[in-house]
Design a protein around this motif. Structure first.
Motif, short mmCIF file in Angstrom:
data_model
loop_
_atom_site.label_atom_id
_atom_site.label_comp_id
_atom_site.label_asym_id
_atom_site.label_seq_id
_atom_site.Cartn_x
_atom_site.Cartn_y
_atom_site.Cartn_z
N LEU A 62 0.84 -1.13 -0.08
CA LEU A 62 0.09 0.13 -0.22
C LEU A 62 0.89 1.22 -0.11
CD1 LEU A 62 -2.70 1.22 0.17
CD2 LEU A 62 -2.76 1.01 2.86
N ALA A 63 1.87 1.44 0.66
CA ALA A 63 2.75 2.43 0.78
C ALA A 63 3.40 2.60 -0.69
CB ALA A 63 4.02 2.29 1.86
N ALA A 64 3.59 1.59 -1.16
CA ALA A 64 4.47 1.50 -2.51
C ALA A 64 3.21 2.31 -3.48
CB ALA A 64 4.94 0.09 -3.09
N GLY A 65 1.96 1.91 -3.30
CA GLY A 65 1.09 2.34 -3.97
C GLY A 65 0.96 3.64 -4.13
N ALA A 293 5.65 -2.40 -8.48
CA ALA A 293 6.72 -3.70 -8.23
C ALA A 293 7.88 -3.26 -8.17
CB ALA A 293 6.26 -4.13 -9.73
N ARG A 294 8.50 -2.09 -8.85
CA ARG A 294 9.79 -1.55 -8.84
C ARG A 294 10.16 -1.21 -7.12
NH1 ARG A 294 13.20 2.23 -8.32
NH2 ARG A 294 11.61 3.90 -8.22
N LEU A 295 9.13 -0.46 -6.37
CA LEU A 295 9.30 0.04 -5.28
C LEU A 295 9.42 -1.31 -4.23
CD1 LEU A 295 7.08 2.91 -5.11
CD2 LEU A 295 9.62 3.04 -4.81
N MET A 296 8.47 -2.23 -4.69
CA MET A 296 8.43 -3.23 -3.55
C MET A 296 9.84 -4.51 -3.54
SD MET A 296 6.11 -3.59 -1.85
CE MET A 296 5.59 -5.31 -1.26
N GLN A 297 10.69 -4.21 -4.68
CA GLN A 297 11.91 -4.87 -4.75
C GLN A 297 12.68 -4.43 -3.40
OE1 GLN A 297 13.43 -4.15 -8.55
NE2 GLN A 297 11.85 -5.47 -9.60
N ASP A 298 12.53 -3.32 -3.22
CA ASP A 298 13.49 -2.67 -1.56
C ASP A 298 12.50 -2.19 -0.65
OD1 ASP A 298 15.44 -1.93 -0.10
OD2 ASP A 298 16.07 0.03 -1.26
N THR A 300 13.26 -2.02 2.40
CA THR A 300 13.96 -1.25 3.55
C THR A 300 13.80 0.11 3.17
OG1 THR A 300 16.14 -1.52 2.20
CG2 THR A 300 15.66 -3.02 4.00
N GLU A 301 13.65 0.36 2.09
CA GLU A 301 13.52 1.69 1.62
C GLU A 301 12.13 2.24 1.91
OE1 GLU A 301 15.29 4.50 0.93
OE2 GLU A 301 13.95 5.81 -0.20
N ILE A 302 11.26 1.44 1.46
CA ILE A 302 9.79 1.64 1.97
C ILE A 302 9.59 1.85 3.59
CG2 ILE A 302 7.36 0.83 2.44
CD1 ILE A 302 7.75 -0.45 -0.47
N ASP A 303 10.05 0.84 4.52
CA ASP A 303 10.39 1.06 5.88
C ASP A 303 10.71 2.21 6.32
OD1 ASP A 303 9.21 -1.63 5.43
OD2 ASP A 303 10.74 -2.53 6.47
N ARG A 304 11.91 2.79 5.49
CA ARG A 304 12.52 3.85 6.08
C ARG A 304 11.70 5.01 5.90
NH1 ARG A 304 14.86 8.07 4.34
NH2 ARG A 304 14.28 7.58 2.42
N ILE A 305 10.88 5.11 4.50
CA ILE A 305 9.94 6.35 4.28
C ILE A 305 8.89 6.25 5.47
CG2 ILE A 305 8.22 6.99 2.80
CD1 ILE A 305 10.26 5.86 0.56
N LEU A 306 8.47 4.96 5.67
CA LEU A 306 7.31 4.93 6.90
C LEU A 306 7.78 5.38 8.01
CD1 LEU A 306 5.38 1.63 5.70
CD2 LEU A 306 4.87 4.00 5.17
#
Ligand code: AQP
Length: 332
Positions: A62-65, A293-298, A300-306
Motif C-alpha cells: 500500500l505504501a508503494a501504491g 512492483a519496482r518499489l517493492m523490490q526494496d 527497506t527503503e519503504i520501511d525507512r519512508i514510513l
C-alpha cells in the motif's frame, strides 16, 4: 489553515475504487499545496482477521501504491498507524465520549458484523472511534474519502462536538468530508448495486492496482452491462447502474465530467466503448503498477519512508494529545 488527513486499510487487493475515490484525490490535494497526512491504517485492518505475513506485505505494498500514484514522501507525511501510538491513546478518550448507540447505527458495522454480531471483534464495533482519533489527533480540517465513509465522518464530527461540549472547550475542529469527482462510489463490475470492494470474493468484480494489462482488459470486457447504447447525456444513465458505473470510471480516469464524456461518446455500443475504457484504464494504471512492483523490490527503503513519516506525524500529534489529557484532567 487547512490540514488534510486520510487513510487506507492495508487489507490487500488495493483496487480502482480506492484509487479513484481516495488515492488519486490525495495526490491532487498534495499538489494543491495543502499540508497532507496519509496513513496505512493497519490497526483498522486487524478489526477483521489478517494473517501477519500478509498484513506486513499489504502495508508495504500500500505504501508503494501511495508513492507510485504520485504521493511524495517529502511533501506529504506517509506512515503506518501503529507506529504513532497517539492514535490509540486518543481513541480511548473518544471511546469514553462516543455512545454505544452511535456505533450501533453504523452501516459498515452492520454489513461487516453480519448476522452474528456477538462474534464480531470489539475493535470492529469501535472502529469509527479510532477513525475519529486518526483525524482529530492532527486537528485535520478536511478528509478526502469515498462515499462509503460519509457516515463515519459524520460520527467524527459528533465526537468532536460532544468532547468540546462536555469539557466546555473549543478544541477539536469540526472536520469537512471531501467527497467529490465522478467516482466517489465505484461499483462492482459484476453487480451495479454493490460497491467495488477489497473483500469481494470475486476477483472479476474489481480491477486491482496490481492487475496486468491483459487482466484489466479482460475484466472490463466481461463487465456486466445492459444491451442499450450509451446515452448522450447523464440523465440517460438513471436506472442503468452498470452503464453509469463504466461511464463514471471513464470520466474519472480521463479527468472529464460525465456530460462531456457522453457528448463525445453518446450513441456508441458497449462493444465499442469497452475497449476504449480498457485502453484508458491500462494507460493510467500500468505505470502505477509497474512503479509499485519496482518499489517493492526494496522494502527497506519503504520501511525507512514510513518510519520517517511516523516521526513527522508524531511531532504534530503528541502536543495535541498532551493538551487533550490536560483538558480531561489527567495528572501529567
Ligand atoms: N468502491 C469504492 N469507490 C470509491 N471509493 C472507495 N473507497 C473504498 N471503496 C471505494 C475509498 O477508499 C478509501 C480506503 O478504503 P478502506 O480500505 O479504508 O475502506 P474499505 O471501505 O474497507 O475498502 P474496501 O475496498 O471496500 O474494503 P472492504 O471490502 O474490506 O470493505 C476510503 O476513502 C474509501 O472511501
Amino acid at each position: 489553515t487547512p490540514r488534510v488527513f486520510s487513510g487506507i486499510q492495508p487489507s490487500g487487493n488495493l483496487h480502482l475504487g480506492n484509487y479513484l475515490g481516495a488515492l488519486k484525490r490525495f495526490v491532487e490535494m498534495q499538489n494543491n499545496g495543502i499540508e497532507s497526512i496519509y496513513c496505512m491504517v493497519d490497526l483498522h485492518a486487524i478489526t477483521v482477521w489478517q494473517d501477519p505475513a500478509d498484513l506486513r506485505n499489504a502495508t508495504r505494498e500500500l505504501a508503494a501504491g501511495f508513492i507510485a500514484a504520485g504521493l511524495d514522501p517529502e511533501k506529504s507525511i506517509l506512515f503506518n498507524q501503529s507506529q504513532v501510538a497517539e492514535h490509540t491513546q486518543l481513541a480511548w478518550i473518544f471511546n469514553c465520549v462516543a455512545r454505544m448507540g452511535w456505533m450501533q447505527r453504523m452501516t459498515q458495522w452492520k454489513d461487516k458484523a453480519g448476522k452474528n454480531q456477538q462474534n464480531a471483534s470489539l475493535g470492529l464495533f469501535a472502529y469509527p472511534s479510532l477513525m475519529a482519533a486518526d483525524i482529530l489527533v492532527y486537528h485535520a480540517t478536511h478528509v478526502p474519502v469515498g462515499e462509503d465513509q460519509k457516515q463515519h465522518l459524520e460520527l467524527t464530527r459528533d465526537i468532536a462536538i460532544k468532547f468540546n461540549h462536555d469539557y466546555g472547550v473549543d478544541f477539536f475542529p469540526i472536520t469537512e468530508p471531501v467527497i467529490e469527482g465522478a467516482a466517489t462510489r465505484v461499483m462492482s463490475l459484476r453487480d451495479g448495486a454493490k460497491k467495488m470492494s477489497k473483500s469481494d470474493t470475486s476477483d472479476a468484480s474489481r480491477i486491482n492496482m496490481t492487475d496486468d494489462a491483459d487482466t484489466i482488459a479482460r475484466k472490463i470486457r466481461k463487465a456486466k452491462t445492459d444491451p442499450l447504447a450509451l446515452p448522450s447525456e447523464a440523465k440517460g444513465l438513471e436506472e442503468r447502474p452498470e452503464a453509469r458505473n463504466l461511464v463514471n470510471i471513464y470520466a474519472a480516469l480521463s479527468e472529464q465530467g460525465v456530460d462531456a464524456v457522453l457528448r463525445d461518446l453518446g450513441g456508441k455500443q458497449f462493444s465499442e466503448f469497452k475497449p476504449m475504457l480498457a485502453d484508458l484504464a491500462v494507460a493510467k494504471l500500468a505505470p502505477i503498477s509497474e512503479e509499485m512492483a519496482r518499489l517493492m523490490q526494496d522494502v527497506t527503503e519503504i520501511d525507512r519512508i514510513l518510519q520517517n513519516g511516523a516521526a513527522r506525524a508524531r511531532a504534530i500529534a503528541a502536543p495535541i494529545l498532551d493538551r487533550t489529557y490536560d483538558i480531561v484532567g489527567m495528572v501529567r
